[in-house]
Design a protein around this motif. Structure first.
Motif, PDB file in Angstrom:
ATOM      1  N   GLY A   1       8.414 -52.460  71.379  1.00  0.00           N
ATOM      2  CA  GLY A   1       7.262 -52.835  70.582  1.00  0.00           C
ATOM      3  C   GLY A   1       7.300 -54.303  70.181  1.00  0.00           C
ATOM      4  N   MET A   2       8.467 -54.779  69.759  1.00  0.00           N
ATOM      5  CA  MET A   2       8.608 -56.183  69.398  1.00  0.00           C
ATOM      6  C   MET A   2       8.346 -57.074  70.607  1.00  0.00           C
ATOM      7  SD  MET A   2      12.037 -56.031  67.026  1.00  0.00           S
ATOM      8  CE  MET A   2      12.156 -57.820  67.033  1.00  0.00           C
ATOM      9  N   GLY A   3       8.935 -56.718  71.729  1.00  0.00           N
ATOM     10  CA  GLY A   3       8.800 -57.531  72.928  1.00  0.00           C
ATOM     11  C   GLY A   3       7.376 -57.604  73.415  1.00  0.00           C
ATOM     12  N   GLN A   4       6.718 -56.466  73.506  1.00  0.00           N
ATOM     13  CA  GLN A   4       5.339 -56.453  73.992  1.00  0.00           C
ATOM     14  C   GLN A   4       4.400 -57.162  73.027  1.00  0.00           C
ATOM     15  OE1 GLN A   4       4.215 -52.447  75.119  1.00  0.00           O
ATOM     16  NE2 GLN A   4       6.091 -52.149  76.299  1.00  0.00           N
ATOM     17  N   GLY A   5       4.667 -57.052  71.731  1.00  0.00           N
ATOM     18  CA  GLY A   5       3.858 -57.760  70.754  1.00  0.00           C
ATOM     19  C   GLY A   5       3.984 -59.267  70.899  1.00  0.00           C
ATOM     20  N   LEU A   6       5.161 -59.728  71.296  1.00  0.00           N
ATOM     21  CA  LEU A   6       5.400 -61.161  71.485  1.00  0.00           C
ATOM     22  C   LEU A   6       4.896 -61.676  72.828  1.00  0.00           C
ATOM     23  CD1 LEU A   6       9.058 -61.382  70.090  1.00  0.00           C
ATOM     24  CD2 LEU A   6       6.992 -62.314  69.002  1.00  0.00           C
ATOM     25  N   ILE A   7       4.721 -60.782  73.785  1.00  0.00           N
ATOM     26  CA  ILE A   7       4.377 -61.206  75.145  1.00  0.00           C
ATOM     27  C   ILE A   7       2.883 -61.359  75.379  1.00  0.00           C
ATOM     28  CG2 ILE A   7       4.389 -60.501  77.578  1.00  0.00           C
ATOM     29  CD1 ILE A   7       7.085 -59.141  77.039  1.00  0.00           C
ATOM     30  N   ILE A   8       2.106 -60.365  75.007  1.00  0.00           N
ATOM     31  CA  ILE A   8       0.734 -60.244  75.484  1.00  0.00           C
ATOM     32  C   ILE A   8      -0.117 -61.478  75.182  1.00  0.00           C
ATOM     33  CG2 ILE A   8      -1.398 -58.920  75.275  1.00  0.00           C
ATOM     34  CD1 ILE A   8       0.319 -56.425  74.844  1.00  0.00           C
ATOM     35  N   GLY A   9      -0.147 -61.914  73.924  1.00  0.00           N
ATOM     36  CA  GLY A   9      -0.947 -63.073  73.563  1.00  0.00           C
ATOM     37  C   GLY A   9      -0.484 -64.350  74.247  1.00  0.00           C
ATOM     38  N   PRO A  10       0.795 -64.723  74.110  1.00  0.00           N
ATOM     39  CA  PRO A  10       1.289 -65.939  74.764  1.00  0.00           C
ATOM     40  C   PRO A  10       1.164 -65.910  76.280  1.00  0.00           C
ATOM     41  CG  PRO A  10       2.767 -65.298  73.001  1.00  0.00           C
ATOM     42  CD  PRO A  10       1.771 -64.182  73.147  1.00  0.00           C
ATOM     43  N   ALA A  11       1.326 -64.749  76.901  1.00  0.00           N
ATOM     44  CA  ALA A  11       1.182 -64.667  78.356  1.00  0.00           C
ATOM     45  C   ALA A  11      -0.256 -64.943  78.772  1.00  0.00           C
ATOM     46  CB  ALA A  11       1.616 -63.290  78.859  1.00  0.00           C
TER      47      ALA A  11
ATOM     48  N   GLY B   1       9.864 -62.919  73.784  1.00  0.00           N
ATOM     49  CA  GLY B   1       9.286 -61.596  73.968  1.00  0.00           C
ATOM     50  C   GLY B   1       9.811 -60.876  75.194  1.00  0.00           C
ATOM     51  N   VAL B   2       9.901 -61.586  76.326  1.00  0.00           N
ATOM     52  CA  VAL B   2      10.357 -60.914  77.548  1.00  0.00           C
ATOM     53  C   VAL B   2      11.834 -60.532  77.441  1.00  0.00           C
ATOM     54  CG1 VAL B   2       8.638 -62.033  79.011  1.00  0.00           C
ATOM     55  CG2 VAL B   2      10.867 -63.117  78.720  1.00  0.00           C
ATOM     56  N   VAL B   3      12.611 -61.338  76.730  1.00  0.00           N
ATOM     57  CA  VAL B   3      14.027 -61.009  76.542  1.00  0.00           C
ATOM     58  C   VAL B   3      14.174 -59.756  75.690  1.00  0.00           C
ATOM     59  CG1 VAL B   3      16.197 -61.776  75.498  1.00  0.00           C
ATOM     60  CG2 VAL B   3      14.853 -63.374  76.868  1.00  0.00           C
ATOM     61  N   VAL B   4      13.433 -59.691  74.583  1.00  0.00           N
ATOM     62  CA  VAL B   4      13.497 -58.523  73.697  1.00  0.00           C
ATOM     63  C   VAL B   4      12.963 -57.290  74.411  1.00  0.00           C
ATOM     64  CG1 VAL B   4      12.647 -57.523  71.539  1.00  0.00           C
ATOM     65  CG2 VAL B   4      13.339 -59.917  71.610  1.00  0.00           C
TER      66      VAL B   4
END
Length: 272
Positions: free
Chosen positions: A186-196, A154-157
């Motif tokens: 949008g893809m990156g933030q969607g992948l980041i928030i929950g796992p972070a 997520g952070v990379v995207v």
């Protein structure tokens, strides 16, 4: 507001009487002064150096208080785990870049393309819709690839989205210069928030789980405020909405890179 203050005081008093825990008032006061001073030192109109010194002193005092008080507002043990501290730092800079984007880009869309406020908000659909869709798949992705792998992806995207926005530039037009980078944001933030969030509270005991959750939220809120104040200071004095947003996106890339490095640092394991 007055009603909320009254109810908070009554609620805190009752909780103290029931559970026998004391409120960390000095920790609360020094934390508020410290972070307020830090934000003001970045974009205040005067006495910015004084504000910065006050921020450093009060935050140092806050750290000392938290190490000594029986029931700390922010238990320092939260920061002793490499996964948690890396996730917190990553989230801090993620919100710093994202909050700046959500604040500055709508203004740029209105000034560069003469969008109405309504059109400027609709123009964020490539980001928000994709973020929503991606977030729905987080449980499946983390179950298959691990929470850390999804977070790092997520952070990379997300960083790629900021880089594209900066390199392409808003003068390339909305679809290419704004909407296209928004897809990656949008893809990156969607992948980041929950796992972070998961990484930020991972491995906590029952005694500090609530405090760890509060720390995650604090880093998010303060990160957004500090990041926006920092980037606003960096573009202060520039002329032209296109110049301002392009320069702002450069500094968003800087914050996103720090976010990425912090997330990758999770792979190092625990600090001794």
């Amino acid at each position: 507001m007055h009603f909320l203050i009254i109810m908070s005081v009554l609620g805190i008093t009752n909780q103290k009487a029931t559970h026998g825990t004391k409120i960390d008032w000095w920790g609360t006061i020094t934390l508020v002064i410290g972070f307020s001073g830090l934000v003001y030192s970045l974009n205040g109109s005067s006495y910015r150096l004084v504000a910065f010194i006050i921020a450093i002193v009060t935050l140092t005092i806050f750290g000392y208080i938290e190490s000594k008080v029986e029931h700390p507002l922010m238990p320092l043990v939260v920061f002793k785990d490499n996964q948690r501290i890396s996730a917190l730092i990553s989230r801090f800079f993620m919100l710093g870049a994202s909050m700046s984007y959500f604040f500055l880009m709508p203004q740029a869309l209105q000034r560069v393309f003469e969008f109405t406020p309504l059109m400027a908000s609709i123009s964020f659909l490539p980001l928000t819709v994709i973020q929503f869709i991606v977030s729905l798949y987080i449980p499946r992705l983390t179950a298959r690839f691990s929470n850390t792998s999804v977070l790092i992806s997520g952070v990379v995207v997300d960083t790629l989205g900021f880089v594209l926005g900066n390199v392409i530039g808003i003068n390339s037009g909305y679809w290419w210069g704004v909407a296209f980078p928004m897809i990656f944001l949008g893809m990156g933030q969607g992948l980041i928030i929950g796992p972070a969030t998961v990484a930020g509270v991972a491995g906590t005991s029952d005694e500090i789980a609530g405090a760890a959750s509060g720390v995650v939220n604090t880093f998010q809120q303060i990160g957004g405020a500090v990041g926006l104040a920092f980037i606003s200071a960096m573009v202060n004095g520039l002329n032209g909405a296109d110049v301002i947003i392009d320069q702002a996106q450069f500094w968003m890339v800087v914050l996103a890179i720090i976010m990425t490095v912090a997330a990758i640092n999770i792979l190092r394991g625990k600090h001794e």
